[in-house]
Design an enzyme around this catalytic site. Structure first.
Site, mmCIF file in Angstrom:
data_model
loop_
_atom_site.group_PDB
_atom_site.id
_atom_site.type_symbol
_atom_site.label_atom_id
_atom_site.label_comp_id
_atom_site.label_asym_id
_atom_site.label_seq_id
_atom_site.Cartn_x
_atom_site.Cartn_y
_atom_site.Cartn_z
ATOM 1 N N TYR A 77 44.365 27.613 8.460
ATOM 2 C CA TYR A 77 42.954 27.990 8.325
ATOM 3 C C TYR A 77 42.826 29.435 7.837
ATOM 4 O O TYR A 77 43.694 30.270 8.100
ATOM 5 C CB TYR A 77 42.254 27.922 9.681
ATOM 6 C CG TYR A 77 41.961 26.554 10.238
ATOM 7 C CD1 TYR A 77 41.100 25.683 9.591
ATOM 8 C CD2 TYR A 77 42.506 26.164 11.454
ATOM 9 C CE1 TYR A 77 40.798 24.441 10.128
ATOM 10 C CE2 TYR A 77 42.211 24.924 12.014
ATOM 11 C CZ TYR A 77 41.354 24.065 11.340
ATOM 12 O OH TYR A 77 41.062 22.843 11.878
ATOM 13 N N GLU A 123 38.872 25.900 17.106
ATOM 14 C CA GLU A 123 38.760 26.537 18.414
ATOM 15 C C GLU A 123 38.709 28.060 18.266
ATOM 16 O O GLU A 123 39.134 28.799 19.148
ATOM 17 C CB GLU A 123 39.898 26.112 19.356
ATOM 18 C CG GLU A 123 39.762 24.716 19.916
ATOM 19 C CD GLU A 123 39.913 23.640 18.858
ATOM 20 O OE1 GLU A 123 38.943 22.878 18.660
ATOM 21 O OE2 GLU A 123 40.971 23.561 18.212
ATOM 22 N N ASN A 181 34.624 21.953 6.834
ATOM 23 C CA ASN A 181 35.485 21.264 7.801
ATOM 24 C C ASN A 181 34.639 20.408 8.730
ATOM 25 O O ASN A 181 33.700 20.903 9.350
ATOM 26 C CB ASN A 181 36.286 22.280 8.638
ATOM 27 C CG ASN A 181 37.262 21.588 9.578
ATOM 28 O OD1 ASN A 181 38.009 20.714 9.165
ATOM 29 N ND2 ASN A 181 37.240 21.965 10.836
ATOM 30 N N GLU A 182 34.958 19.121 8.778
ATOM 31 C CA GLU A 182 34.280 18.190 9.689
ATOM 32 C C GLU A 182 32.751 18.315 9.588
ATOM 33 O O GLU A 182 32.041 18.343 10.583
ATOM 34 C CB GLU A 182 34.742 18.426 11.127
ATOM 35 C CG GLU A 182 36.222 18.119 11.329
ATOM 36 C CD GLU A 182 36.690 18.371 12.752
ATOM 37 O OE1 GLU A 182 36.040 19.156 13.480
ATOM 38 O OE2 GLU A 182 37.712 17.788 13.139
ATOM 39 N N GLU A 262 44.537 15.831 10.457
ATOM 40 C CA GLU A 262 44.770 16.415 11.780
ATOM 41 C C GLU A 262 45.271 15.318 12.710
ATOM 42 O O GLU A 262 44.509 14.435 13.102
ATOM 43 C CB GLU A 262 43.491 17.023 12.370
ATOM 44 C CG GLU A 262 42.987 18.271 11.693
ATOM 45 C CD GLU A 262 41.786 18.854 12.407
ATOM 46 O OE1 GLU A 262 41.549 18.504 13.592
ATOM 47 O OE2 GLU A 262 41.062 19.660 11.799
ATOM 48 N N TYR A 326 48.299 23.912 23.466
ATOM 49 C CA TYR A 326 48.114 22.606 22.826
ATOM 50 C C TYR A 326 49.253 21.629 23.094
ATOM 51 O O TYR A 326 49.321 20.572 22.485
ATOM 52 C CB TYR A 326 47.952 22.790 21.313
ATOM 53 C CG TYR A 326 46.749 22.101 20.707
ATOM 54 C CD1 TYR A 326 46.782 20.758 20.375
ATOM 55 C CD2 TYR A 326 45.582 22.794 20.444
ATOM 56 C CE1 TYR A 326 45.699 20.126 19.789
ATOM 57 C CE2 TYR A 326 44.485 22.176 19.860
ATOM 58 C CZ TYR A 326 44.549 20.842 19.536
ATOM 59 O OH TYR A 326 43.482 20.226 18.950
#
Length: 658
Positions: A77, A123, A181-182, A262, A326
């Site tokens: 990103y 996030e 994004n999304e 993803e 994660y």
């Protein structure tokens, strides 16, 4: 959110200087349902790594470990707010050197899938959008609002020319670039906005680069998240029917390569929840199923760390922990895990994995207990005028803390309720009257406390920004006091507001020069937010020092910590699950003592009244407060994995999104 009538705006953009393209090509073959690299069939197996969350010192180490896992590409990103913290001031140096990172990828033999934004989620605070956009109160983010587009155009006129030389066609590593994004999970559904972005990206990057979108594996997300000219890809985690999930992509792209942009090898943690993990065998099984279909995929490969204060939050408001652990195949310290080797074995079935040993875990050292002493209460620092910005009106802080100061308008010899009736504390306020601690107001949780004091007494609210919402309709997340407070029946107005530059105070070493206060103004049960400082020497006679370590806060409550002026982030052991902060070796020194600064906001486990010294401890292993847990969907029980991600994320407990 009140919508206003929007009109797309066309800006006159300066003509960029373009490098001459070579014969190298990367494109989509719709007839053969695949990517073509230089005319040959190509399939990428990539892993996510966020350069903005890893010190530059460790970039090469992490990239080599990803390469040795059998990956042929990485995905990263670009957080807008990381590079343009204030309007028109750009930083691409040091840890923010995107160009150096891209060159390292090229040198390592890894292709790059660049997620350029302008919104990234990840996030990251406000999904990567800079908080200064909110100074225009009527702005509609991620839309064709002219105010928003003007800022986007200026940013992209800086970013995209830096990206251009690193495109595959220009002998660089970038094979594709994501736009937004999304977007299908956002309320605006503004096709003019997406069209504007496509024109902008094409203008600076040319017509040969593959541009793509990513959305959840549900048809409803593809409705607003896709646009002709952008190749539509999907994301999902382990546990679903892979063949069925890819039929969602086929709804938008009847022909072309199958792509999961993803694939979640784990999941994030929120403060106060259990640590999330996913079994390695379960991840390996789903990965095998995806690769068996010939699909291209990207998985979250490298755990990361949120130094400073750029971590985000989910809605309803749940701030995320400092570590971006994660449960990833590579730990936040870059250590290969059992999951790493399980994934490597799956990849080995489908392509040749580089020969030779995998780079080992970085060495760790437990430096032991370090004593710290209380040097000053937080509010006494306001006199250091050079380190604090005063604002006579409401001011939206980007990160950290703001101080709101007022005078009690009435006597409160008997407790008076101090309330935020419209839930306007964003996000956590530490309340004192004449520097005597009164309590905490907290967003969505504690909207009223009782306070005592005489009329005219100094009322202070130290307001902490614990992260902006990074996904969904609430990303326009202003901080500080966003609505009025009341004291009994009185509405409190005319606040004096200080935006606090604590990083500068710490970095200049001013706190280390202060003497310990003779009369601490706190009760045995609570403390006014206070600074503690100490120092420790790296042991001599041990090779390869300094080494990575972890900082543990046994008995401490909540706060932030700096080592040698480097902001390690937040600790909150009373909430968990994260109990230690990762300390990378490059911030430590062997030549002089290392300084440590702790800002404890609530209660320290030490002091004269407790007759115990104040101390923190360096250990060689990360610690979580709770065992493994599955948030939301339990992947071990299967499930379709299609709609849980976006909806679950907006509930704050979803499993499959990123």
């Amino acid at each position: 959110i009140k919508k206003k009538k929007l009109r797309p705006v066309v800006y006159s953009l300066p003509l960029p200087l373009l490098r001459h393209s070579s014969s190298r090509t990367f494109q989509i073959d719709y007839d053969k349902d695949c990517f073509l690299k230089d005319g040959e069939l190509f399939r990428y197996i990539s892993g996510s790594i966020h350069y903005s969350r890893i010190p530059q010192y460790y970039w090469k180490d992490r990239l080599l470990k990803m390469y040795m896992a059998g990956l042929n590409a990485i995905q990263t990103y670009v957080p807008w707010n990381y590079h343009e913290p204030t309007p028109g001031h750009y930083n691409f140096t040091g840890d923010k050197s995107l160009e150096h990172f891209l060159q390292l990828c090229n040198d390592t033999g890894l292709f790059v899938i660049l997620r350029a934004g302008p919104y990234i989620c990840g996030e990251w605070d406000m999904g990567g959008l800079p908080a200064w956009l909110l100074q225009k109160k009527s702005i509609v983010l991620r839309s064709s609002d002219p105010d928003y587009l003007a800022s986007v155009d200026r940013w992209m006129s800086v970013l995209l020319p830096k990206v251009k030389p690193f495109l595959y066609q220009n002998n660089g590593p970038i094979i594709s670039v994501q736009v937004e994004n999304e977007y299908g999970s956002y309320f605006a559904c503004d096709y003019d906005y997406l069209r504007h972005l496509v024109k902008l990206f094409r203008y600076y990057l040319g017509n040969d680069v593959v541009l793509f979108t990513t959305d959840g594996a549900g048809k409803s997300y593809l409705k607003c998240g896709t646009l002709q000219g952008l190749y539509a890809t999907i994301d999902f985690g382990p546990g679903g029917n892979v063949t069925q999930l890819f039929t969602v992509q086929r709804h938008a792209e009847p022909r072309g390569p199958l792509v999961n942009s993803e694939f979640y090898t784990g999941w994030l943690d929120h403060w106060g929840q259990k640590h999330s993990t996913i079994n390695k065998a379960f991840v390996a099984k789903s990965l095998d199923e995806i690769l068996a279909l010939g699909a291209n995929k990207n998985m979250l490969q490298c755990a990361l760390n949120e130094f400073c204060s750029s971590k985000g939050a989910n809605s309803p408001y749940l701030p995320q922990v400092t570590s971006y652990d994660y449960d990833a195949p590579l730990s936040e310290a870059g250590d290969p895990t059992d999951k790493y080797f399980a994934i490597r074995e799956v990849i080995r079935k489908y392509k040749k994995v580089p020969a030779g040993p995998v780079l080992p875990a970085t060495p760790k050292f437990a430096y032991g207990t370090v004593l710290v002493k209380k040097v000053i209460q937080f509010y006494n620092l306001i006199c250091i005028k050079l380190c604090f910005f005063y604002s006579g009106a409401r001011y939206d802080m980007s990160f950290g803390f703001m101080l709101y100061r007022n005078a009690l308008p009435r006597n409160c010899s008997d407790p008076c309720p101090l309330s935020s009736p419209l839930n306007g504390v964003h996000d956590r306020a530490y309340v004192t009257v004449d520097q005597v601690f009164q309590g905490i107001l907290e967003r969505n949780k504690i909207i009223s406390i009782n306070i005592t004091g005489r009329a005219g007494a100094q009322l202070d609210l130290l307001v902490e920004n614990t992260g902006r919402i990074n996904h969904g309709k609430d990303i326009n997340d202003a901080k500080g006091l966003v609505t009025n407070l009341t004291l009994a029946s009185d509405i409190l107005t005319d606040w004096t507001i200080f935006s606090l530059n604590i990083d500068e105070v710490v970095a200049t070493g001013h706190l280390n020069k202060l003497q310990r206060p003779q009369s601490p103004m706190y009760t045995p049960a609570t403390t006014v937010p206070s600074f503690y400082v100490g120092a420790f020497q790296i042991p001599s006679g041990i090779p390869y020092m300094p080494q990575d370590t972890y900082l543990k806060f046994q008995g401490w409550s909540k706060g932030q910590v700096w080592i040698n002026g480097f902001n390690l982030g937040r600790y909150w052991p009373t909430k968990g699950p994260q109990l230690t902060l990762y300390v990378p070796a490059h911030i430590l020194t062997t030549s002089v003592p290392n300084n440590i600064t702790v800002l404890e906001l609530e209660r320290a486990p030490c002091g004269e009244e407790l007759n115990t010294p104040c101390a923190v401890e360096f250990v060689d292993t990360p610690v979580t407060s709770q065992g493994a847990a599955q948030l939301g969907h339990d992947p071990s029980k299967g499930g379709n994995g299609q709609d849980e991600g976006r909806e679950g994320r907006e509930r704050g407990g979803g499993k499959w999104s990123g």
